[in-house]
Design a protein around this motif. Sequence first.
Motif, mmCIF file in Angstrom:
data_model
loop_
_atom_site.group_PDB
_atom_site.id
_atom_site.type_symbol
_atom_site.label_atom_id
_atom_site.label_comp_id
_atom_site.label_asym_id
_atom_site.label_seq_id
_atom_site.Cartn_x
_atom_site.Cartn_y
_atom_site.Cartn_z
ATOM 1 N N HIS A 369 3.240 6.950 -4.552
ATOM 2 C CA HIS A 369 3.026 8.352 -4.906
ATOM 3 C C HIS A 369 1.974 8.473 -6.006
ATOM 4 C CE1 HIS A 369 7.182 8.448 -3.161
ATOM 5 N NE2 HIS A 369 6.620 9.456 -2.512
ATOM 6 N N THR A 370 1.206 9.548 -5.963
ATOM 7 C CA THR A 370 0.064 9.688 -6.873
ATOM 8 C C THR A 370 0.484 9.786 -8.340
ATOM 9 O OG1 THR A 370 0.097 12.083 -6.463
ATOM 10 C CG2 THR A 370 -1.418 10.747 -5.133
ATOM 11 N N TRP A 371 1.736 10.257 -8.613
ATOM 12 C CA TRP A 371 2.142 10.353 -10.013
ATOM 13 C C TRP A 371 2.185 8.979 -10.679
ATOM 14 C CZ3 TRP A 371 6.237 7.471 -11.473
ATOM 15 C CH2 TRP A 371 7.196 7.124 -10.521
ATOM 16 N N SER A 372 2.240 7.920 -9.876
ATOM 17 C CA SER A 372 2.310 6.575 -10.446
ATOM 18 C C SER A 372 1.090 6.226 -11.282
ATOM 19 C CB SER A 372 2.489 5.546 -9.329
ATOM 20 O OG SER A 372 3.765 5.621 -8.746
ATOM 21 N N TRP A 374 -0.100 7.856 -13.652
ATOM 22 C CA TRP A 374 0.198 8.132 -15.065
ATOM 23 C C TRP A 374 1.045 7.010 -15.663
ATOM 24 C CZ3 TRP A 374 -2.936 11.590 -16.773
ATOM 25 C CH2 TRP A 374 -3.392 12.600 -15.916
#
Length: 474
Positions: A369-372, A374
């Motif tokens: 997932h793209t939040w990873s 951060w």
Amino acid sequence: MATDTITEPTTPLTPSGPPRLSRRDKLVLFVLCAAQFMVALDFSVLNVALPALGADLGMSRFALQWAVTAFALPSGGFLLLFGRIGDLYGRRKLFLTGLALFGAASLLATLAWDPASFLTGRALQGLGAAAIVPTGMSLLTTTFPEGPARDRALGISGTLLSLGFTVGMVAGGLLTDVLGWRSTMALLTAFALIVLPLAPGLLPESRTPDRPRLDVPGAITVTTALLSLIYALSTAAENGFARADVVAALVAGVVLPAAFVAVESRAAAPLVSLPMLRRSTVAWGNVGGLVTFSMMSTVVFALTLYLQEVLRLSAFETGLVFGVQGVLSAVAGTLAPKVIGRYGAHRTLVGSLAGQGTLVAALLLLNAHTWSVWLATAAVSLASMCHLGAIISYGLTVTAGVPDEQQGLATGLVTSTQQVGLTIGIPLLGVLATTSPSLLTGVHTVLALDAAIVLAAAVLVALGLRRARPGDRV
């Protein structure tokens, strides 16, 4: 006790507060740190440019790994030998020779017309680096006396060393996109041209007062051992461990260190003093240094693959992630001497290793997932701050209490650990990421092993340093 001959004293320390460096001291520090930064930059600036390099010079995927290995072999293999030669015949003289060779070799690599000329340039760069790194560190530790001035100088040097690897990754991609792969080698040529004219008038000569015979058998044995180990791991990363040349090199890398110890025990003027290796600070400090360098380079490699191939970030976006890492590393470089001053180098080294291992373990939460991104940015940046603390404190741990006439031997061990660590980490663990059926699974495997090794090293180093002699404690 004999001491090194140094032609110019450093500025005396103030009785209280941070050490004040004169303008000349600052220029000396700039020259030495710029040279170290240049060598660190060389470890990573070419990585992103390899595909363009291969297409231009007609190098196969197998041959491209030698663009890295051709530099790593001599830079790691000849460090101890060149450090000792500098001790005996003049560190300033060898430092300047290494700078000149590095600059000429970088120019050859910039203008390379075929694979052979390029790889020759890279190998000569490695030889130049092997002369620059140990003599530069010895000049730093003999110019700035043990205490706050040396702590500050090593803090700045360690920061630039860490930044060099990160900046190289970012700058390599930008330069290749805008100006082509040759600009990465031209950047190194420019660095050498800036530093070389300044160095002769600023750096004091430094050598041991007596000139014992150079330990040729020891030099051949340890250099061959290092070359064999680096060659085996670098080649196995691409082709596996089953090849005959890899097996032979691994055997030599294991057997020759034992032969080296036997040779040194009988040498009249050994390349490495065995009593020095028996110092808890030297032995366990270098263990900590080897682990922090090798395992952090592996994390950077694994995250580069993860960010670009799992999260599909561009090279520029990936560079921004490591740019944050570089900024926080710079902050750590200013904080580390203060932490060391309060808690001591031993405790700082152990705490930094524990912090690095814990934060790498946090990266196991990464997913597709793209939040990873951060999580990746925060964890690797904080881990790099701990890594920087480990770099500075292990150098101080190893060199503390070592007589000036043996500083070249001690710093040669420090820098050999650094260069070998940067070289062996990716072949040891990074290959697991590229050979796993799922890249994300492979990255997780690498990070789990990486964190376990660093945390185990923190425990072992803590136990080992408890036996340090009181005079060696910092």
